[in-house]
Enzyme design. Sequence first.
Site, PDB file in Angstrom:
ATOM      1  N   GLY A   1       4.922  -4.416   0.698  1.00  0.00           N
ATOM      2  CA  GLY A   1       5.590  -3.929   1.693  1.00  0.00           C
ATOM      3  C   GLY A   1       5.319  -1.932   1.429  1.00  0.00           C
TER       4      GLY A   1
ATOM      5  N   LYS B   1       4.178  -5.730 -14.204  1.00  0.00           N
ATOM      6  CA  LYS B   1       5.177  -5.806 -13.933  1.00  0.00           C
ATOM      7  C   LYS B   1       6.590  -6.039 -14.843  1.00  0.00           C
ATOM      8  CE  LYS B   1       4.881  -5.879  -8.961  1.00  0.00           C
ATOM      9  NZ  LYS B   1       4.026  -6.988  -7.254  1.00  0.00           N
TER      10      LYS B   1
END
Lengths: 397, 397
Positions: free
Chosen positions: B377, B239
Amino acid sequence: MIYIPLLLMGCGGVGRQLLCHIISGRHLHSKLGVRLRVIGVCDSKSMVAVPNVLTSEFGDEFLLQLCEIKSRGSSLQELANFGDCQVFSGQEISRKVIDVATTLSKSNGLALVDCSASSQTIELLSRAIDLDCCVVLANKKPLTSSLEDYDKFVSQPRRIRHESTVGAGLPVISTINRIISSGDPIYRIIGSLSGTLGYVMSEVEGGKPFSQVVTAAKGLGYTEPDPRDDLSGMDVARKALILARLLGHCINLNSIKVESLYPVEMGPDAMSVEEFLVNGLPLLDKDIQKRIVKASSNGNVLRYVCLIEDSRYIYIYIFFFFFFLKLRPSSSIDIRLHFLLGVKSAYKKLRKIQLWLEIYSRCYSEQPLVIQGAGAGNDTTAAGVLADILDLQDLFS
Amino acid sequence: MIYIPLLLMGCGGVGRQLLCHIISGRHLHSKLGVRLRVIGVCDSKSMVAVPNVLTSEFGDEFLLQLCEIKSRGSSLQELANFGDCQVFSGQEISRKVIDVATTLSKSNGLALVDCSASSQTIELLSRAIDLDCCVVLANKKPLTSSLEDYDKFVSQPRRIRHESTVGAGLPVISTINRIISSGDPIYRIIGSLSGTLGYVMSEVEGGKPFSQVVTAAKGLGYTEPDPRDDLSGMDVARKALILARLLGHCINLNSIKVESLYPVEMGPDAMSVEEFLVNGLPLLDKDIQKRIVKASSNGNVLRYVCLIEDSRYIYIYIFFFFFFLKLRPSSSIDIRLHFLLGVKSAYKKLRKIQLWLEIYSRCYSEQPLVIQGAGAGNDTTAAGVLADILDLQDLFS
């Protein structure tokens, strides 16, 4: 290369800063394959336009000259001496804008950029939308007038951008649009949307008298020319209305309950700005001080807080086969501007011109999506407008 | 109506949730004037495609059947019994994908959506970009492999979207892109980018042993199948690399200093996942506990923190005529993953799977732009992918 012709309405602080950003960003835009062509600029009294909107654009030197002229309060008419341009005034302005929009809509298209704070642009923008022009707004007025106007503006959602109407350059509108388009229903937005009042209150909390802080903030250019426009909560109400309408609420400005910081007896109908600053404002010091002491004794701070709540939607998930069912019980909308809220942690973080917003949706229910940062100022606002313009580029290719 | 043909790669949790969002969002998309046409789906072993990609699309019932088959771990091959589709496997998959991309690039266009976690998609995606296809990524691998690959992917910046590669659906990438495009130079990004480790550490702070929390988190599906992928910091490093490259740093994954939470002797080369969970993990409990106690005695918490700092740019403003000058002294890039940071307030707020990011630029220097919220999620990630797809619509009109 993608050419985006721009017609700028309003050359106050934000408009001039936008021209500055456009000029200094030329190299970056060309790497992106985009050329921003400023073909016309107008203020409330005059308009300058290039002689041929299909082929020419204002040079950077001309635009800098324009900024210089406007920053010393002179008329756009002066520009006639500085280069090849047509100058219009009064009734001619509307006719010329529509003429330009008509001409360009048949070729490459046009982006009208409204950096004014006027409601006089609404009719022109509305007609430009009928001509399939793109519209970029820093001006809140077009989105907070009648619902009929609003519906017209959002009738072609890909052709309108208005990030800077709420929270200057902070990604409030684009984020809400992303969440909505992904089918994630937003049921609550809560936030402190006024940088100006955030600044004023934090200074008062620091020990200074309210009247003194407001007068100083006016001197620094943080408030509107009449500080009552901020202190009445109307600026926050407009932002709240834009967010509420974005969530699908068909309401008007007068549906929003606003708590004004001054009584009706001190309103614009009763006294001048000068009178208000000298005779009215000091009378408010004691009450504001009392409320601040009361708040801080509970570990709180005082802020204008906007709450947009939606109980229209109840989502019932049936996980089997990933279906979900949407019920629509009776509608209940609640948009309020609180001045005192008993939350200890988040509100404490608000300092000076900081803006803060929490978004609650299905994906962001337990942990809201929080956006926070500098949400006022010409630089940030103009940067938001420029990002909006560049985001339209696919419509001009 | 704008038709966007989609070819989905990867039908794990995120891919299936995306199909679910597409189906439940049909009504909303049609109001936006968009129809998402799923014309092919593949996993690592098989692919299903509609017989004629120019005219047909998978029906919603077929897609739900696909989700059902994949959620119980079966092969896409089973779908041959459920409707009119072509099934491919092995080497045929690449050929078919390129065939589809070639066919559609000559007509309406194609969006390839990579919801896998595989590096095997890189070559295919790269070839599709040569064919002017659009690419939407939840998969971090294509953007974190070689610089050559990266440059290819961003060579057509309007045709690639990858919001969900960092912070799931949170508006991290779109916000950074907006700031960059407005010409506002970002000089620092600091944040806690791992929802998984955020969850683990907050549980440990609550008094549970580290080994127990990691084992439970694996059971809940919060970690990668091998939790060492999270505990090594590699997920956060990817990331960070994506953000750093977005800011223009030409670096690779191995330039990033990562502090692993386990020693080399417990690495994948030395022991299996089972061995690690049973024999390795408990040995770390004492050390982690000690660091947490030390942190909390100073009022801090422990988090993986990513810092991307850029001292390349020094901006000197010359306000006269709104010009500014850019100097480029020697470059210094600093991307680190800290595990302990002595900041009291902001870090304390990190709870469970929450992600938090601060962006510093000219406009956001004193008050950084803060984005915070649920950043992990399947639901949120898929919502981010869907918003990305819909944001491409102007390229398909």
